[in-house]
Design a protein around this motif. Structure first.
Motif, mmCIF file in Angstrom:
data_model
loop_
_atom_site.group_PDB
_atom_site.id
_atom_site.type_symbol
_atom_site.label_atom_id
_atom_site.label_comp_id
_atom_site.label_asym_id
_atom_site.label_seq_id
_atom_site.Cartn_x
_atom_site.Cartn_y
_atom_site.Cartn_z
ATOM 1 N N PHE A 15 0.856 -1.188 0.000
ATOM 2 C CA PHE A 15 0.000 0.000 0.000
ATOM 3 C C PHE A 15 0.890 1.234 0.000
ATOM 4 C CE2 PHE A 15 -3.143 -2.932 1.971
ATOM 5 C CZ PHE A 15 -4.166 -2.749 1.053
ATOM 6 N N VAL A 26 2.399 -5.309 2.948
ATOM 7 C CA VAL A 26 1.646 -6.020 3.996
ATOM 8 C C VAL A 26 2.047 -7.491 4.006
ATOM 9 C CG1 VAL A 26 -0.654 -6.621 4.818
ATOM 10 C CG2 VAL A 26 -0.259 -4.416 3.753
ATOM 11 N N SER A 46 -4.289 -9.699 13.611
ATOM 12 C CA SER A 46 -4.852 -8.500 13.011
ATOM 13 C C SER A 46 -3.756 -7.728 12.262
ATOM 14 C CB SER A 46 -5.438 -7.660 14.147
ATOM 15 O OG SER A 46 -6.090 -6.569 13.618
ATOM 16 N N GLY A 47 -4.061 -7.341 11.047
ATOM 17 C CA GLY A 47 -3.122 -6.509 10.281
ATOM 18 C C GLY A 47 -2.160 -7.285 9.394
ATOM 19 N N CYS A 48 -2.215 -8.641 9.424
ATOM 20 C CA CYS A 48 -1.251 -9.385 8.591
ATOM 21 C C CYS A 48 -1.701 -9.438 7.124
ATOM 22 C CB CYS A 48 -1.004 -10.791 9.141
ATOM 23 S SG CYS A 48 -2.392 -11.919 8.939
ATOM 24 N N GLY A 49 -2.919 -8.987 6.854
ATOM 25 C CA GLY A 49 -3.346 -8.872 5.460
ATOM 26 C C GLY A 49 -4.384 -9.897 5.020
ATOM 27 N N LYS A 50 -5.077 -10.501 5.963
ATOM 28 C CA LYS A 50 -6.045 -11.565 5.619
ATOM 29 C C LYS A 50 -7.170 -11.030 4.726
ATOM 30 C CE LYS A 50 -6.955 -12.353 9.962
ATOM 31 N NZ LYS A 50 -6.090 -11.326 10.551
ATOM 32 N N THR A 51 -7.770 -9.896 5.153
ATOM 33 C CA THR A 51 -8.869 -9.336 4.353
ATOM 34 C C THR A 51 -8.365 -8.873 2.993
ATOM 35 O OG1 THR A 51 -10.114 -8.705 6.309
ATOM 36 C CG2 THR A 51 -10.601 -7.477 4.294
ATOM 37 N N THR A 52 -7.177 -8.303 2.981
ATOM 38 C CA THR A 52 -6.602 -7.846 1.711
ATOM 39 C C THR A 52 -6.436 -9.038 0.763
ATOM 40 O OG1 THR A 52 -5.425 -6.122 2.931
ATOM 41 C CG2 THR A 52 -4.641 -6.598 0.708
ATOM 42 N N HIS A 199 -10.629 -15.886 13.352
ATOM 43 C CA HIS A 199 -9.716 -15.751 14.495
ATOM 44 C C HIS A 199 -9.991 -16.857 15.504
ATOM 45 C CE1 HIS A 199 -9.170 -11.411 13.306
ATOM 46 N NE2 HIS A 199 -7.946 -11.800 13.554
HETATM 47 N N1 LIG Z 1 -6.663 0.702 1.317
HETATM 48 C C1 LIG Z 1 -5.636 0.656 2.169
HETATM 49 N N2 LIG Z 1 -4.685 1.614 2.157
HETATM 50 C C2 LIG Z 1 -3.620 1.571 2.990
HETATM 51 N N3 LIG Z 1 -3.416 0.576 3.887
HETATM 52 C C3 LIG Z 1 -4.334 -0.407 3.942
HETATM 53 C C4 LIG Z 1 -5.494 -0.417 3.093
HETATM 54 N N4 LIG Z 1 -6.221 -1.531 3.375
HETATM 55 C C5 LIG Z 1 -5.557 -2.181 4.363
HETATM 56 N N5 LIG Z 1 -4.429 -1.506 4.696
HETATM 57 C C6 LIG Z 1 -3.436 -1.920 5.689
HETATM 58 O O1 LIG Z 1 -3.016 -3.237 5.355
HETATM 59 C C7 LIG Z 1 -2.811 -3.987 6.539
HETATM 60 C C8 LIG Z 1 -3.597 -5.281 6.444
HETATM 61 O O2 LIG Z 1 -4.994 -4.987 6.497
HETATM 62 P P1 LIG Z 1 -6.079 -6.153 6.492
HETATM 63 O O3 LIG Z 1 -7.396 -5.541 6.761
HETATM 64 O O4 LIG Z 1 -5.930 -6.955 5.247
HETATM 65 O O5 LIG Z 1 -5.586 -7.022 7.749
HETATM 66 P P2 LIG Z 1 -6.321 -8.240 8.483
HETATM 67 O O6 LIG Z 1 -5.274 -9.267 8.704
HETATM 68 O O7 LIG Z 1 -7.533 -8.656 7.724
HETATM 69 O O8 LIG Z 1 -6.739 -7.567 9.855
HETATM 70 P P3 LIG Z 1 -8.007 -7.884 10.818
HETATM 71 O O9 LIG Z 1 -7.793 -9.262 11.357
HETATM 72 O O10 LIG Z 1 -7.879 -6.816 11.869
HETATM 73 O O11 LIG Z 1 -9.250 -7.758 9.983
HETATM 74 C C9 LIG Z 1 -3.203 -3.104 7.709
HETATM 75 O O12 LIG Z 1 -2.039 -2.559 8.260
HETATM 76 C C10 LIG Z 1 -4.040 -2.036 7.079
HETATM 77 O O13 LIG Z 1 -3.918 -0.813 7.765
#
Ligand SMILES: Nc1ncnc2c1ncn2[C@@H]1O[C@H](COP(=O)(O)OP(=O)(O)OP(=O)(O)O)[C@@H](O)[C@H]1O
Length: 307
Positions: A15, A26, A46-52, A199
Motif C-alpha cells: 500500500f 503487507v 490482526s493486520g497481517c493482510g487476511k482481508t486484503t 480468528h
Molecule cells: N486501502 C488501504 N490503504 C492503505 N493501507 C491499507 C489499506 N487496506 C488495508 N491496509 C493496511 O493493510 C494492513 C492489512 O490490512 P487487512 O485488513 O488486510 O488485515 P487483516 O489481517 O484482515 O486484519 P483484521 O484481522 O484486523 O481484519 C493493515 O495494516 C491495514 O492498515
C-alpha cells in the motif's frame, strides 16, 4: 508446478504511504493452493493482510506482485464464480429475504423467468432454515438470520468458490455455533470449495480441511499449512473427544501466541521455502491424548489420517 484448483502464486500487496511516506508491504511471497471441494481457513493476527488477500481473491482489489490462478486462468476482477460472505451481512435493506437472494440469482441467470428464480431461491432459503421468513425485510431479522440470508445469497449463485471474511464474528456464541453446524452440513452436502478467514481456533478445527497460518505483518508470509487430522464428520459437540483435538488446538494456539510474531527468525532457516511452506499434521505420530469421555479405557492409537 502446483495443479491445485486455486493457486495463490507469490502474492504481494504494497500500500502506498499517505503523503509521500514509506510504502508498506503487507505480505509478500504468499504461496498456497486450494483443491476442489476443500475448505481452507486462514489464521493470522490482526493486520497481517487476511482481508486484503481475500479481497484480491474475490477480485475486489489488485495484487502488487504475483497472481491468483483459478481453474488455470489468472483472475483479473470480480466474478460470480467467487461469492463473498462478509462479516456484516451487506443486505439490501429495501428488499425482502426472497428479494435479496433473487437479486443475486437474476444477476447470474438473467434469462430465467420469475417462477424459476423463486423456486431456485426457495431451495437455498430452506437450506439455511429461513423457511417462513421469505417476505421479511432485513430490519425484521436477527443478526443470525441476516447472516443466514447472506449465506443463502452466496450459495444460490452456485459459485465455484465461497469466500468468507469472519462471517460469524459479530454473532453471539449460540448463534455462531448453530451457523457453524449448518455450514458444516451444507459444505458436506454440496462439496463447496470454501476459503474462510477466522480468528477462532475451534471454528477452524471444526470447518477446515487445511489451515493456512500467516505470520505477523508487515511482510507477512505463510508460515505453515496445517492439515486437519480430525476425521470428517466431526461435530462441535464431539470433536474435543478425539485424540488429535488437543495437539491441533495447542499447535494453532502456540502459533498465535508465539510463532506468528517470531517467525522472521524461522524465515532465515535455509529449509524454509515460501513456494512450499511446511505442511504439518498435529497429533499424527505423537503419543495419543486420552479422550476425555473414557477415563478408564486404554489410550487409543494416534491414527494416521491416511491421505
Ligand atoms: N486501502 C488501504 N490503504 C492503505 N493501507 C491499507 C489499506 N487496506 C488495508 N491496509 C493496511 O493493510 C494492513 C492489512 O490490512 P487487512 O485488513 O488486510 O488485515 P487483516 O489481517 O484482515 O486484519 P483484521 O484481522 O484486523 O481484519 C493493515 O495494516 C491495514 O492498515
Amino acid at each position: 508446478m502446483s495443479t491445485s484448483h486455486i493457486r495463490i502464486e507469490g502474492l504481494r500487496k504494497t500500500f502506498p504511504a499517505p503523503r509521500g511516506g514509506v510504502a508498506v508491504t503487507v505480505f509478500d511471497q504468499v504461496w498456497f493452493g486450494i483443491e476442489k471441494g476443500e475448505f481452507v481457513c486462514l489464521i493470522g493476527h490482526s493486520g497481517c493482510g487476511k482481508t486484503t488477500l481475500l479481497n484480491i481473491l474475490a477480485g475486489l482489489d489488485e495484487s502488487s506482485g504475483g497472481g491468483i490462478v483459478v481453474n488455470g486462468k489468472e483472475i483479473t476482477g470480480p466474478s460470480l464464480d467467487r461469492a463473498v460472505i462478509f462479516q456484516h451481512h451487506a443486505l439490501l435493506p429495501w428488499l425482502t429475504v426472497m428479494g435479496n437472494v433473487a437479486f443475486a440469482v437474476r444477476s447470474r441467470h438473467s434469462g430465467w423467468d420469475n417462477a424459476k428464480v423463486r423456486a431456485h431461491c426457495q431451495k437455498y432459503i430452506d437450506l439455511v432454515h429461513l423457511t417462513g421468513s421469505e417476505m421479511k425485510k432485513p430490519s425484521q431479522l436477527s443478526g443470525g438470520m441476516k447472516q443466514r440470508v447472506g449465506i443463502a445469497r452466496a450459495l444460490a449463485i452456485e459459485p465455484d468458490i465461497l469466500l468468507m471474511d469472519e462471517p460469524f464474528s459479530a454473532l453471539d456464541a449460540l448463534t455462531r455455533g448453530s451457523l457453524q453446524d449448518e455450514l458444516v452440513s451444507i459444505c458436506a452436502a454440496t462439496q463447496q470449495t470454501s476459503f474462510m478467514i477466522t480468528h477462532d481456533i475451534d471454528e477452524a478445527i471444526l470447518l477446515a480441511d487445511k489451515i493456512v497460518l500467516m505470520s505477523n505483518g508487515p511482510e507477512a508470509r505463510v508460515c505453515e499449512i496445517v492439515e486437519n487430522t480430525l476425521p470428517k464428520g466431526r461435530t462441535r459437540k464431539d470433536m474435543h473427544r478425539h485424540p488429535h483435538y488437543y495437539p491441533m488446538r495447542n499447535h494453532l494456539l502456540e502459533f498465535l501466541v508465539n510463532r506468528a510474531n517470531s517467525f522472521k527468525t524461522e524465515l532465515s532457516d535455509p529449509g524454509y521455502d515460501p513456494m512450499h511452506p511446511p505442511v504439518t499434521r498435529p497429533g499424527v505420530g505423537q503419543p495419543a491424548a486420552r479422550p476425555i469421555d473414557a477415563p478408564g479405557d486404554p489410550l487409543p492409537e494416534a491414527k494416521t489420517a491416511g491421505r
